[in-house]
Design a protein around this motif. Structure first.
Motif, PDB file in Angstrom:
ATOM      1  N   ALA A 170       0.833  -1.206   0.000  1.00  0.00           N
ATOM      2  CA  ALA A 170       0.000   0.000   0.000  1.00  0.00           C
ATOM      3  C   ALA A 170       0.867   1.254   0.000  1.00  0.00           C
ATOM      4  N   GLY A 171       1.886   1.286   0.844  1.00  0.00           N
ATOM      5  CA  GLY A 171       2.757   2.452   0.911  1.00  0.00           C
ATOM      6  C   GLY A 171       3.528   2.681  -0.374  1.00  0.00           C
ATOM      7  N   ILE A 172       4.069   1.617  -0.928  1.00  0.00           N
ATOM      8  CA  ILE A 172       4.827   1.739  -2.181  1.00  0.00           C
ATOM      9  C   ILE A 172       3.922   2.199  -3.320  1.00  0.00           C
ATOM     10  N   ASN A 173       2.716   1.629  -3.390  1.00  0.00           N
ATOM     11  CA  ASN A 173       1.779   2.056  -4.445  1.00  0.00           C
ATOM     12  C   ASN A 173       1.356   3.505  -4.264  1.00  0.00           C
ATOM     13  N   ALA A 174       1.116   3.919  -3.029  1.00  0.00           N
ATOM     14  CA  ALA A 174       0.751   5.313  -2.776  1.00  0.00           C
ATOM     15  C   ALA A 174       1.895   6.237  -3.188  1.00  0.00           C
ATOM     16  N   ALA A 175       3.115   5.907  -2.781  1.00  0.00           N
ATOM     17  CA  ALA A 175       4.280   6.732  -3.126  1.00  0.00           C
ATOM     18  C   ALA A 175       4.474   6.790  -4.636  1.00  0.00           C
ATOM     19  N   TYR A 176       4.331   5.657  -5.306  1.00  0.00           N
ATOM     20  CA  TYR A 176       4.483   5.609  -6.763  1.00  0.00           C
ATOM     21  C   TYR A 176       3.454   6.511  -7.439  1.00  0.00           C
ATOM     22  N   SER A 177       2.189   6.381  -7.047  1.00  0.00           N
ATOM     23  CA  SER A 177       1.125   7.178  -7.671  1.00  0.00           C
ATOM     24  C   SER A 177       1.326   8.666  -7.423  1.00  0.00           C
ATOM     25  N   LEU A 178       1.714   9.021  -6.207  1.00  0.00           N
ATOM     26  CA  LEU A 178       1.958  10.432  -5.891  1.00  0.00           C
ATOM     27  C   LEU A 178       3.127  10.974  -6.704  1.00  0.00           C
ATOM     28  N   LYS A 179       4.181  10.186  -6.826  1.00  0.00           N
ATOM     29  CA  LYS A 179       5.349  10.587  -7.618  1.00  0.00           C
ATOM     30  C   LYS A 179       4.959  10.761  -9.087  1.00  0.00           C
ATOM     31  N   GLN A 180       4.143   9.830  -9.606  1.00  0.00           N
ATOM     32  CA  GLN A 180       3.698   9.919 -11.004  1.00  0.00           C
ATOM     33  C   GLN A 180       2.870  11.179 -11.249  1.00  0.00           C
ATOM     34  N   SER A 181       2.216  11.676 -10.199  1.00  0.00           N
ATOM     35  CA  SER A 181       1.405  12.890 -10.361  1.00  0.00           C
ATOM     36  C   SER A 181       2.239  14.165 -10.218  1.00  0.00           C
ATOM     37  N   GLY A 182       3.562  13.999 -10.035  1.00  0.00           N
ATOM     38  CA  GLY A 182       4.454  15.144 -10.014  1.00  0.00           C
ATOM     39  C   GLY A 182       4.850  15.645  -8.644  1.00  0.00           C
ATOM     40  N   LEU A 183       4.437  14.966  -7.604  1.00  0.00           N
ATOM     41  CA  LEU A 183       4.788  15.396  -6.262  1.00  0.00           C
ATOM     42  C   LEU A 183       6.156  14.877  -5.845  1.00  0.00           C
ATOM     43  N   ASN A 184       6.801  15.602  -4.950  1.00  0.00           N
ATOM     44  CA  ASN A 184       8.055  15.160  -4.348  1.00  0.00           C
ATOM     45  C   ASN A 184       7.670  14.276  -3.153  1.00  0.00           C
ATOM     46  N   VAL A 185       8.083  13.023  -3.166  1.00  0.00           N
ATOM     47  CA  VAL A 185       7.613  12.040  -2.191  1.00  0.00           C
ATOM     48  C   VAL A 185       8.787  11.409  -1.460  1.00  0.00           C
ATOM     49  N   ILE A 186       8.626  11.251  -0.162  1.00  0.00           N
ATOM     50  CA  ILE A 186       9.571  10.473   0.645  1.00  0.00           C
ATOM     51  C   ILE A 186       8.800   9.318   1.251  1.00  0.00           C
ATOM     52  N   LEU A 187       9.333   8.130   1.105  1.00  0.00           N
ATOM     53  CA  LEU A 187       8.746   6.933   1.701  1.00  0.00           C
ATOM     54  C   LEU A 187       9.644   6.523   2.862  1.00  0.00           C
ATOM     55  N   ILE A 188       9.055   6.345   4.022  1.00  0.00           N
ATOM     56  CA  ILE A 188       9.846   5.901   5.163  1.00  0.00           C
ATOM     57  C   ILE A 188       9.312   4.564   5.666  1.00  0.00           C
ATOM     58  N   GLU A 189      10.230   3.711   6.075  1.00  0.00           N
ATOM     59  CA  GLU A 189       9.908   2.368   6.550  1.00  0.00           C
ATOM     60  C   GLU A 189      10.857   2.048   7.696  1.00  0.00           C
ATOM     61  N   ALA A 190      10.326   1.590   8.796  1.00  0.00           N
ATOM     62  CA  ALA A 190      11.142   1.286   9.974  1.00  0.00           C
ATOM     63  C   ALA A 190      11.978   0.022   9.780  1.00  0.00           C
ATOM     64  N   GLY A 191      11.487  -0.904   8.992  1.00  0.00           N
ATOM     65  CA  GLY A 191      12.192  -2.175   8.813  1.00  0.00           C
ATOM     66  C   GLY A 191      12.565  -2.404   7.363  1.00  0.00           C
ATOM     67  N   ARG A 192      12.333  -3.608   6.922  1.00  0.00           N
ATOM     68  CA  ARG A 192      12.654  -4.008   5.551  1.00  0.00           C
ATOM     69  C   ARG A 192      11.503  -3.673   4.620  1.00  0.00           C
ATOM     70  N   ILE A 193      11.807  -3.117   3.457  1.00  0.00           N
ATOM     71  CA  ILE A 193      10.780  -2.796   2.464  1.00  0.00           C
ATOM     72  C   ILE A 193      10.076  -4.089   2.036  1.00  0.00           C
ATOM     73  N   GLY A 194       8.749  -4.009   1.942  1.00  0.00           N
ATOM     74  CA  GLY A 194       7.974  -5.151   1.464  1.00  0.00           C
ATOM     75  C   GLY A 194       7.943  -6.332   2.411  1.00  0.00           C
ATOM     76  N   CYS A 195       8.182  -6.106   3.655  1.00  0.00           N
ATOM     77  CA  CYS A 195       8.243  -7.197   4.640  1.00  0.00           C
ATOM     78  C   CYS A 195       6.855  -7.420   5.243  1.00  0.00           C
ATOM     79  N   ALA A 196       6.767  -7.680   6.482  1.00  0.00           N
ATOM     80  CA  ALA A 196       5.527  -7.830   7.254  1.00  0.00           C
ATOM     81  C   ALA A 196       4.402  -8.479   6.443  1.00  0.00           C
ATOM     82  N   THR A 197       3.230  -7.863   6.419  1.00  0.00           N
ATOM     83  CA  THR A 197       2.079  -8.454   5.730  1.00  0.00           C
ATOM     84  C   THR A 197       2.345  -8.632   4.249  1.00  0.00           C
ATOM     85  N   SER A 198       2.884  -7.604   3.599  1.00  0.00           N
ATOM     86  CA  SER A 198       3.146  -7.682   2.155  1.00  0.00           C
ATOM     87  C   SER A 198       4.125  -8.794   1.811  1.00  0.00           C
ATOM     88  N   GLY A 199       5.090  -9.040   2.661  1.00  0.00           N
ATOM     89  CA  GLY A 199       6.104 -10.058   2.396  1.00  0.00           C
ATOM     90  C   GLY A 199       5.617 -11.474   2.609  1.00  0.00           C
TER      91      GLY A 199
END
Length: 165
Positions: A42-71
């Motif tokens: 969800a976070g990666i998709n949100a960041a991607y869509s926001l970036k595609q719309s021209g916004l400057n986006v920072i994605l922060i994750e406390a652990g490993r990207i794509g881990c937890a539920t998504s992993g």
């Protein structure tokens, strides 16, 4: 009984084969339009869509990207989730069920568009999904779900397998 020994720890294919992620810790003041907290799907998709719309986006994750539920998902993307539409219609009405169905169908289409646009080699395929039962008394519930799903424009069909006697 077989001599099958299960491993002490069961790890999803994604977590077992994907490279670990290690990004620098944010320090100091950073200016951005949007901060997305969480590097799951969800976070990666949100960041991607926001970036595609021209916004400057920072994605922060406390652990490993794509881990937890998504992993730990099956990586099955579908708009058909057990008998969800019967529940939605009975609990919230046909309009809400239609919104849910449309959102799920859009998400599948958008995922395919992103894969094609970014040329992601990920073995994405459109294949059938099945809801099944081993109990005859559950068949009317599945038939009702099919009827509702068809009325919502979802790609469904009912198959009754031949069972040897």
């Amino acid at each position: 009984m077989s001599d099958l020994i299960l491993p002490d720890k069961i790890e999803s294919l994604w977590m077992a084969t994907a490279p670990s992620t290690k990004f620098p810790t944010l320090t100091g003041n950073i200016e951005t339009d949007v901060v997305v907290v969480g590097g799951g799907l969800a976070g990666i998709n949100a960041a991607y869509s926001l970036k595609q719309s021209g916004l400057n986006v920072i994605l922060i994750e406390a652990g490993r990207i794509g881990c937890a539920t998504s992993g730990n998902t099956t990586a099955k993307v579908t708009s058909l989730h057990e008998l969800k539409y019967t529940y939605l219609v009975e609990s919230f009405g046909l309009k809400s069920a239609q919104i849910y169905a449309d959102a799920n169908q859009w998400a599948i289409s958008e995922l395919e568009n992103i894969i094609n646009h970014e040329k992601i080699d990920c073995d994405f395929h459109i294949v059938p999904t099945y809801t099944f039962t081993t109990g005859q008394n559950e068949i009317p519930k599945i038939e009702r779900e099919i009827e509702i799903a068809e009325s919502l424009g979802l790609p469904v069909s009912f198959e009754r397998p031949s069972i040897p006697e």
